[in-house]
Design a protein around this motif. Structure first.
Motif, mmCIF file in Angstrom:
data_model
loop_
_atom_site.group_PDB
_atom_site.id
_atom_site.type_symbol
_atom_site.label_atom_id
_atom_site.label_comp_id
_atom_site.label_asym_id
_atom_site.label_seq_id
_atom_site.Cartn_x
_atom_site.Cartn_y
_atom_site.Cartn_z
ATOM 1 N N TYR A 58 0.829 -1.201 0.000
ATOM 2 C CA TYR A 58 0.000 0.000 0.000
ATOM 3 C C TYR A 58 0.867 1.255 0.000
ATOM 4 N N VAL A 122 -5.002 7.359 -0.328
ATOM 5 C CA VAL A 122 -5.677 6.356 -1.163
ATOM 6 C C VAL A 122 -4.702 5.839 -2.215
ATOM 7 N N HIS A 125 -5.811 0.629 -7.062
ATOM 8 C CA HIS A 125 -6.198 -0.766 -6.848
ATOM 9 C C HIS A 125 -5.674 -1.661 -7.966
ATOM 10 N N SER A 213 -4.629 -5.210 0.802
ATOM 11 C CA SER A 213 -4.571 -3.743 0.864
ATOM 12 C C SER A 213 -4.834 -3.069 -0.478
ATOM 13 N N SER A 219 -7.683 -1.303 1.325
ATOM 14 C CA SER A 219 -7.225 -0.178 2.137
ATOM 15 C C SER A 219 -6.203 -0.706 3.138
ATOM 16 N N ASN A 221 -5.081 -0.684 7.077
ATOM 17 C CA ASN A 221 -5.334 -0.366 8.479
ATOM 18 C C ASN A 221 -4.787 -1.506 9.326
#
Length: 308
Positions: A58, A122, A125, A213, A219, A221
């Motif tokens: 990410y 962000v 993807h 991710s 995402s 986290n």
């Protein structure tokens, strides 16, 4: 048309779609662990490798703007984690399981520390192939929107299954995994083979993290993993160290994990959350079934710490 409008047909469709999405990390982690365990070493640190790979993928994707560059960075970080694990475990009287647990905690802690600046940004993807282009139904299109990594995982399972039985590298891996003494008698360095196998296994596990991710949930986290790294060990045992078996078992785990969301998607409002525990119950059942003091694990490498 949504899942609710499709009625009960929405349940198997949602489970099918969810099985593909949820199974992909299991596929890569279990295939990586299969390679490692086939060499006679168990790596319980793959949960930490998975999460660190997710963070690395990410972060690199955010900084570079390329999701695939993030995947390659995750693979490099996973290989490094695996190499460190393999190097430590080559020393006499070092316990594979203890080192794996330590590496898992190290990977989790390092990912949480380094990943804090990337919780808000962000990242791009990973792409998916729209196999449902032929249908006008949105649920069908969504179910058949399959990520490229899932397809690569299926191909990799077939390649590894063939390689274990038909290549020199596969033979070396099996010899080292079955008997350290026999490997040395054949002129094979067991420590080197296990080091490389653990590094490759870590690299594949990190791809599973990159999928989490950069695609689903897509995402970063600190709660991105739900124990896929640890559950993969049970999955490998259930599959009897067979790559194709790992792929099928990963689909089974993925389907179990998709039960709760599938019921919720068709309007079930009570009790569906109990099915979120299905993968963990399945893991427990598998461990109970495969644990027996009176019979050996069929297909288990002879030098594996798990069987000693």
């Amino acid at each position: 048309m949504d899942d609710t409008a499709m009625g009960l047909w929405g349940v198997p469709l949602a489970i099918f779609a969810g099985a593909i999405r949820v199974s992909t990390p299991f596929i890569f982690v279990s295939l990586g662990e299969t390679i490692t365990e086939r060499s006679g070493r168990i790596n319980l640190g793959l949960e930490g490798t998975l999460v660190f790979g997710a963070m690395t993928a990410y972060a690199v994707a955010v900084l570079s703007g390329s999701a695939w560059l993030g995947v390659f960075a995750a693979m490099a970080s996973g290989a490094l984690f695996g190499a460190v694990h393999g190097w430590i475990c080559k020393w006499p009287k070092v316990n594979d399981i203890a080192v794996g647990i330590a590496m898992m905690q190290f990977g989790l802690g390092l990912a949480f520390f380094l990943g804090k600046p990337f919780i808000q940004p962000v990242a791009p993807h990973l792409p998916a192939i729209p196999f449902g282009f032929w249908s006008s139904l949105q649920p069908v299109q969504a179910a058949l929107n399959i990520n490229i990594l899932f397809i690569l995982g299926a191909v990799l399972a077939l390649v590894l299954w063939w390689a274990f039985g038909n290549t020199r590298i596969g033979l070396m891996l099996r010899v080292v995994g079955d008997s350290t003494d026999a490997a040395r008698a054949m002129g094979i360095n067991p420590d080197r083979v296990r080091l490389l196998a653990t590094a490759v296994g870590g690299s594949l596990a990190a791809i599973g993290g990159a999928y989490l991710s950069l695609y689903y949930p897509g995402s970063w986290n600190e709660r991105i993993s739900s124990g896929q790294g640890l559950m993969a060990v049970a999955l490998v045992i259930f599959a009897r160290w067979n790559p194709i078996g790992c792929f099928v078992a990963a689909i089974l785990f993925g389907g179990a994990g998709a039960l709760g969301p599938a019921l919720q998607s068709v309007g079930v409002t009570q009790g569906y959350y109990l099915f979120y525990a299905a993968p963990y119950v399945l893991t427990l059942v598998i461990m109970i079934i495969t644990s027996s003091p009176t019979r050996a694990l069929n297909g288990a490498p002879g030098a594996l710490s798990l069987t000693k």
